[in-house]
Motif scaffolding. Structure first.
Motif, PDB file in Angstrom:
ATOM      1  N   ARG A 188       0.864  -1.177   0.000  1.00 50.99           N
ATOM      2  CA  ARG A 188       0.000   0.000   0.000  1.00 50.99           C
ATOM      3  C   ARG A 188       0.899   1.225   0.000  1.00 50.99           C
ATOM      4  O   ARG A 188       1.970   1.232   0.561  1.00 50.99           O
ATOM      5  CB  ARG A 188      -0.878   0.020   1.254  1.00 50.99           C
ATOM      6  N   GLY A 189       0.415   2.268  -0.597  1.00 52.96           N
ATOM      7  CA  GLY A 189       1.197   3.497  -0.621  1.00 52.96           C
ATOM      8  C   GLY A 189       2.080   3.572  -1.848  1.00 52.96           C
ATOM      9  O   GLY A 189       2.083   2.698  -2.712  1.00 52.96           O
ATOM     10  N   GLY A 190       2.854   4.626  -1.918  1.00 55.45           N
ATOM     11  CA  GLY A 190       3.697   4.858  -3.087  1.00 55.45           C
ATOM     12  C   GLY A 190       5.002   4.094  -3.041  1.00 55.45           C
ATOM     13  O   GLY A 190       5.415   3.578  -2.005  1.00 55.45           O
ATOM     14  N   ALA A 191       5.643   4.054  -4.190  1.00 60.42           N
ATOM     15  CA  ALA A 191       6.939   3.394  -4.296  1.00 60.42           C
ATOM     16  C   ALA A 191       8.027   4.299  -3.722  1.00 60.42           C
ATOM     17  O   ALA A 191       7.887   5.517  -3.667  1.00 60.42           O
ATOM     18  CB  ALA A 191       7.236   3.080  -5.748  1.00 60.42           C
ATOM     19  N   LYS A 192       9.111   3.685  -3.294  1.00 61.46           N
ATOM     20  CA  LYS A 192      10.253   4.417  -2.756  1.00 61.46           C
ATOM     21  C   LYS A 192      11.500   4.013  -3.538  1.00 61.46           C
ATOM     22  O   LYS A 192      11.600   2.899  -4.035  1.00 61.46           O
ATOM     23  CB  LYS A 192      10.455   4.093  -1.284  1.00 61.46           C
ATOM     24  N   VAL A 193      12.446   4.931  -3.618  1.00 58.89           N
ATOM     25  CA  VAL A 193      13.732   4.661  -4.246  1.00 58.89           C
ATOM     26  C   VAL A 193      14.799   4.822  -3.170  1.00 58.89           C
ATOM     27  O   VAL A 193      14.954   5.900  -2.594  1.00 58.89           O
ATOM     28  CB  VAL A 193      13.993   5.610  -5.434  1.00 58.89           C
ATOM     29  N   VAL A 194      15.501   3.732  -2.869  1.00 56.58           N
ATOM     30  CA  VAL A 194      16.562   3.736  -1.868  1.00 56.58           C
ATOM     31  C   VAL A 194      17.883   3.834  -2.620  1.00 56.58           C
ATOM     32  O   VAL A 194      18.168   3.033  -3.506  1.00 56.58           O
ATOM     33  CB  VAL A 194      16.518   2.466  -0.999  1.00 56.58           C
ATOM     34  N   THR A 195      18.706   4.837  -2.276  1.00 57.41           N
ATOM     35  CA  THR A 195      19.937   5.094  -3.015  1.00 57.41           C
ATOM     36  C   THR A 195      21.134   5.207  -2.089  1.00 57.41           C
ATOM     37  O   THR A 195      20.998   5.404  -0.878  1.00 57.41           O
ATOM     38  CB  THR A 195      19.829   6.421  -3.804  1.00 57.41           C
ATOM     39  N   LYS A 196      22.303   5.081  -2.685  1.00 58.88           N
ATOM     40  CA  LYS A 196      23.566   5.328  -1.992  1.00 58.88           C
ATOM     41  C   LYS A 196      24.346   6.287  -2.884  1.00 58.88           C
ATOM     42  O   LYS A 196      24.565   6.020  -4.063  1.00 58.88           O
ATOM     43  CB  LYS A 196      24.342   4.035  -1.801  1.00 58.88           C
ATOM     44  N   PHE A 197      24.735   7.435  -2.322  1.00 59.35           N
ATOM     45  CA  PHE A 197      25.450   8.466  -3.058  1.00 59.35           C
ATOM     46  C   PHE A 197      26.836   8.680  -2.482  1.00 59.35           C
ATOM     47  O   PHE A 197      27.047   8.552  -1.277  1.00 59.35           O
ATOM     48  CB  PHE A 197      24.708   9.809  -2.981  1.00 59.35           C
ATOM     49  N   ARG A 198      27.793   9.042  -3.367  1.00 63.72           N
ATOM     50  CA  ARG A 198      29.139   9.448  -2.950  1.00 63.72           C
ATOM     51  C   ARG A 198      29.301  10.922  -3.278  1.00 63.72           C
ATOM     52  O   ARG A 198      29.043  11.345  -4.394  1.00 63.72           O
ATOM     53  CB  ARG A 198      30.212   8.657  -3.681  1.00 63.72           C
ATOM     54  N   ASN A 199      29.715  11.701  -2.280  1.00 65.57           N
ATOM     55  CA  ASN A 199      29.955  13.120  -2.482  1.00 65.57           C
ATOM     56  C   ASN A 199      31.210  13.269  -3.343  1.00 65.57           C
ATOM     57  O   ASN A 199      32.267  12.760  -2.994  1.00 65.57           O
ATOM     58  CB  ASN A 199      30.145  13.827  -1.136  1.00 65.57           C
ATOM     59  N   MET A 200      31.084  13.970  -4.473  1.00 69.90           N
ATOM     60  CA  MET A 200      32.193  14.080  -5.411  1.00 69.90           C
ATOM     61  C   MET A 200      33.229  15.111  -4.983  1.00 69.90           C
ATOM     62  O   MET A 200      34.278  15.216  -5.607  1.00 69.90           O
ATOM     63  CB  MET A 200      31.656  14.401  -6.810  1.00 69.90           C
ATOM     64  N   GLU A 201      32.962  15.846  -3.928  1.00 71.46           N
ATOM     65  CA  GLU A 201      33.915  16.841  -3.457  1.00 71.46           C
ATOM     66  C   GLU A 201      34.651  16.394  -2.206  1.00 71.46           C
ATOM     67  O   GLU A 201      35.796  16.746  -1.996  1.00 71.46           O
ATOM     68  CB  GLU A 201      33.203  18.170  -3.215  1.00 71.46           C
ATOM     69  N   THR A 202      33.988  15.597  -1.359  1.00 72.62           N
ATOM     70  CA  THR A 202      34.623  15.149  -0.116  1.00 72.62           C
ATOM     71  C   THR A 202      34.875  13.651  -0.081  1.00 72.62           C
ATOM     72  O   THR A 202      35.660  13.177   0.722  1.00 72.62           O
ATOM     73  CB  THR A 202      33.756  15.512   1.105  1.00 72.62           C
ATOM     74  N   GLY A 203      34.166  12.881  -0.916  1.00 75.91           N
ATOM     75  CA  GLY A 203      34.335  11.430  -0.932  1.00 75.91           C
ATOM     76  C   GLY A 203      33.461  10.686   0.057  1.00 75.91           C
ATOM     77  O   GLY A 203      33.485   9.459   0.108  1.00 75.91           O
ATOM     78  N   SER A 204      32.650  11.397   0.859  1.00 72.17           N
ATOM     79  CA  SER A 204      31.801  10.723   1.843  1.00 72.17           C
ATOM     80  C   SER A 204      30.631  10.005   1.161  1.00 72.17           C
ATOM     81  O   SER A 204      30.201  10.397   0.079  1.00 72.17           O
ATOM     82  CB  SER A 204      31.269  11.725   2.864  1.00 72.17           C
ATOM     83  N   ILE A 205      30.126   8.957   1.799  1.00 70.09           N
ATOM     84  CA  ILE A 205      29.038   8.153   1.248  1.00 70.09           C
ATOM     85  C   ILE A 205      27.810   8.299   2.132  1.00 70.09           C
ATOM     86  O   ILE A 205      27.908   8.236   3.363  1.00 70.09           O
ATOM     87  CB  ILE A 205      29.464   6.679   1.118  1.00 70.09           C
ATOM     88  N   VAL A 206      26.637   8.492   1.491  1.00 68.57           N
ATOM     89  CA  VAL A 206      25.388   8.749   2.208  1.00 68.57           C
ATOM     90  C   VAL A 206      24.283   7.877   1.608  1.00 68.57           C
ATOM     91  O   VAL A 206      24.201   7.720   0.396  1.00 68.57           O
ATOM     92  CB  VAL A 206      24.998  10.242   2.074  1.00 68.57           C
TER      93      VAL A 206
END
Length: 186
Positions: free
Chosen positions: A32-50
């Motif tokens: 029930r409810g809407g779809a979700k998109v789960v992502t993993k991003f890397r900051n291109m300036e600091t290299g951190s992952i979120v």
């Protein structure tokens, strides 16, 4: 603007005033409810992952990253120095942002440097490079029943696993995509 459902590995976007590269994504449809998109991003300036979760209707600002062929000159402290092959301008890229492929960099190697608004973000080496073995233990005949390996130090400073018959001074083909895999002798 692109929808979060159009994200793919390697897609580059601007989010929260910073530049990010999508490393992983998955589209989740709940009962029930809407779809979700789960992502993993890397900051291109600091290299951190979120990790970030979006509703399927959200949009992000996509960015255009220009690839330029540059020559690696040398490492200066915490920066790598590159020269543009067309304009001969020199740019520096922090070692932190260079990634795992940087262990295969040797002086005068031509690489693809990804630029955004004249600022270097990332390097991409060729899929295969030829490097010389600078140090390895001698292989002893009869050591194994089949195909043993041993560590070998390369001219770039990286260490990879090679077959027992490889000796110091051999030139090897190395795959740069998966952390350095022996492909054969050059």
């Amino acid at each position: 603007m692109i929808s979060v459902t159009e994200l793919r590995n390697g897609t580059k976007v601007e989010m929260d005033g910073q530049l990010w590269e999508c490393l992983d994504y998955s589209h989740l449809k709940m009962g029930r409810g809407g779809a979700k998109v789960v992502t993993k991003f890397r900051n291109m300036e600091t290299g951190s992952i979120v990790d970030r979760t979006f509703n399927s209707g959200e949009k992000l600002q996509d960015i255009f990253v220009e690839g330029r062929t540059m020559q690696f000159l040398y490492q200066d402290g915490d920066d790598y120095l590159f020269m543009d092959m067309e304009t001969f301008d020199q740019v520096s890229l922090p070692v932190v942002l260079a990634g795992d492929q940087s262990k295969f960099l040797v002086e005068n190697m031509q690489v693809d440097v990804q630029m955004f608004r004249e600022k270097p973000l990332k390097i991409e080496l060729p899929n295969m490079v030829v490097l010389e073995v600078t140090e390895t233990d001698p292989g002893v005949r009869g050591d194994t029943v089949s195909g043993g390996t041993k560590p070998a130090k390369l001219s770039s400073g990286a260490t990879i696993q090679v077959p027992l018959f490889v000796e110091t001074g051999n030139k090897l083909k190395v795959d740069t995509r998966d952390g350095g895999k022996y492909l054969g002798r050059a």
